[in-house]
Design an enzyme around this catalytic site. Structure first.
Site, mmCIF file in Angstrom:
data_model
loop_
_atom_site.group_PDB
_atom_site.id
_atom_site.type_symbol
_atom_site.label_atom_id
_atom_site.label_comp_id
_atom_site.label_asym_id
_atom_site.label_seq_id
_atom_site.Cartn_x
_atom_site.Cartn_y
_atom_site.Cartn_z
ATOM 1 N N PRO A 23 83.646 91.096 16.644
ATOM 2 C CG PRO A 23 83.231 93.130 16.014
ATOM 3 C CD PRO A 23 83.680 91.956 15.639
ATOM 4 C CB CYS A 25 74.744 90.994 19.079
ATOM 5 S SG CYS A 25 75.367 92.472 18.204
ATOM 6 C CB ALA A 57 77.173 96.168 18.028
ATOM 7 C CD GLN A 99 81.417 96.054 16.027
ATOM 8 O OE1 GLN A 99 80.127 96.382 16.503
ATOM 9 N NE2 GLN A 99 82.165 96.232 14.697
ATOM 10 C CE1 TYR A 181 72.629 97.054 12.905
ATOM 11 C CE2 TYR A 181 74.727 96.059 12.400
ATOM 12 C CZ TYR A 181 73.084 95.385 12.416
ATOM 13 O OH TYR A 181 72.886 93.791 12.793
ATOM 14 N NE ARG A 229 83.381 93.026 11.287
ATOM 15 C CZ ARG A 229 83.306 92.001 11.515
ATOM 16 N NH1 ARG A 229 81.741 92.101 12.271
ATOM 17 N NH2 ARG A 229 83.454 90.818 11.412
ATOM 18 N N GLY A 322 83.847 83.570 14.293
ATOM 19 C CA GLY A 322 82.972 83.797 15.092
ATOM 20 C C GLY A 322 82.223 82.799 15.371
ATOM 21 N NE ARG A 323 77.225 81.093 11.965
ATOM 22 C CZ ARG A 323 76.936 82.743 11.694
ATOM 23 N NH1 ARG A 323 78.002 82.801 10.828
ATOM 24 N NH2 ARG A 323 76.272 83.113 10.729
#
Length: 360
Positions: A23, A25, A57, A99, A181, A229, A322-323
């Site tokens: 995930p 954003c 998210a 997520q 979070y 996660r 991710g990247r």
């Protein structure tokens, strides 16, 4: 041992390979509603060959958004745009997850490419909540400590969002309890200084995560997987650590969690993180072997050989990139060719595929 292009079965859902999009954003929603950007972004990754795609998210309440541009599932009007993404992914051989998240004291800040600070009310900001009235850091507002009714409301909000995720057709849901979070804030003694049943001891600090997992599992169909996660360590002395992560995961297994997405950090801006290739895989490996739960490894995983080694050596059951998948949505197809594994290309793109590729 399994390899990167083996399938992975979680309850009744079979991932076609061990590659996933974590995930990330996009900060491009309006009132929590997915926009054209989301459909194109996730649609492109769905055609790229990853077995799993976790939608960013998605806030369980408007006040739980990281930024005004976050996705949400706090009302029924947000269901259909996400359902379109889930449907498209399934049509192209990728399993879509969503997520569910609440940002807690890190909510109400600028978009990802803007200054990271609490927005004023006239900038679209809002009041934040947390286990204790402790700011995340400079530029962030002091949150209001949640009372008992507020905590119970958060649990209900996760359950309601899970019902909407089910209505949207997602085969998998992930609970976000990492990266500083709200749920992570309850886990760490550095952010949770409560003296009631929601703070203090390990049992109390983990209570909210366990209650959310139990409640979401009760709402989620038995045949469908539930992921979580976790940040395995705060990378700060006296903070949440890998030993506590393993202990929590043993409890989560009994509550019906099917896979742990193992990341780290995010609780404090001052953490010193030794970032490097595969720097978080050791934590995934410990959870996998000591809690006896399937895990996903994430963080600076870039090459096909590295990703395949993580799976083949038993460090993790799958990898999340991710990247790399931002840079190249078709990384899985290229990885299959490099590793000598069969690949299934979108039939519309077969004219560009290597000899021997099949269409889907």
């Amino acid at each position: 041992m399994a390899h990167l292009f083996d399938s992975l079965k979680l309850r009744d859902i079979v991932l076609p390979n061990r590659i996933g999009l974590p995930p990330m954003c996009q900060y491009s929603a309006h009132d929590g509603v997915a926009a054209d950007w989301h459909f194109v972004h996730y649609g492109t990754r769905a055609t790229g060959g990853a077995g799993l795609m976790i939608v960013e998210a998605t806030a369980v309440t408007a006040e739980g958004r990281i930024s005004p541009g976050d996705l949400g599932l706090w009302n029924d009007g947000q269901i259909e745009p996400l359902a379109r993404i889930a449907r498209f992914a399934g049509e192209h051989g990728t399993v879509a997850a969503v997520q569910l998240a609440h940002a807690g004291r890190k909510a109400g800040i600028g978009l990802g490419w803007q200054e990271q600070r609490s927005l004023r009310a006239d900038e679209g900001g809002w009041a934040t909540v947390a286990p204790s009235a402790l700011s995340f850091g400079p530029g962030y507002d002091v949150p209001q400590a949640l009372d008992e009714a507020g905590i119970r409301a958060v649990i209900d909000q996760f359950a309601a969002a899970a019902r909407r995720a089910r209505d949207a057709g997602f085969p998998i849901v992930e609970i976000h309890a990492a990266h500083g979070y709200l749920l992570h804030q309850f886990l760490s003694p550095l952010s949770n200084q409560r003296t009631d049943e929601w703070g203090g001891s390990f049992e109390n600090r983990t209570r909210l995560v366990r209650e959310v997992a139990r409640t979401v599992r009760a709402e989620w169909p038995e045949r469908l997987p539930l992921l979580i996660r976790l940040s395995a360590t705060d990378w700060v002395e006296g903070g949440w650590n890998i030993e506590e992560t393993v202990a929590l995961c043993r409890s989560l297994k009994e509550l019906g969690i099917d896979l742990v997405d193992v990341s780290t950090a995010g609780l404090l801006p001052t953490a010193k993180i030794p970032v490097g290739p595969g720097f978080q895989t050791e934590f995934a490996e410990r959870v996998r072997h000591e809690a006896d739960l399937p895990v996903a490894a994430v963080g600076m995983i870039t090459s096909p050989a590295q990703a395949d080694h993580i799976v083949r050596s038993g460090q993790a059951d799958m990898v999340l990139l991710g990247r790399e998948l931002l840079r190249n949505p078709y990384w899985p197809l290229a990885a299959a060719r490099e590793l000598g594994q069969p690949a299934s290309w979108p039939k519309q793109y077969l004219r560009a595929a290597p000899a021997g590729s099949t269409g889907r």
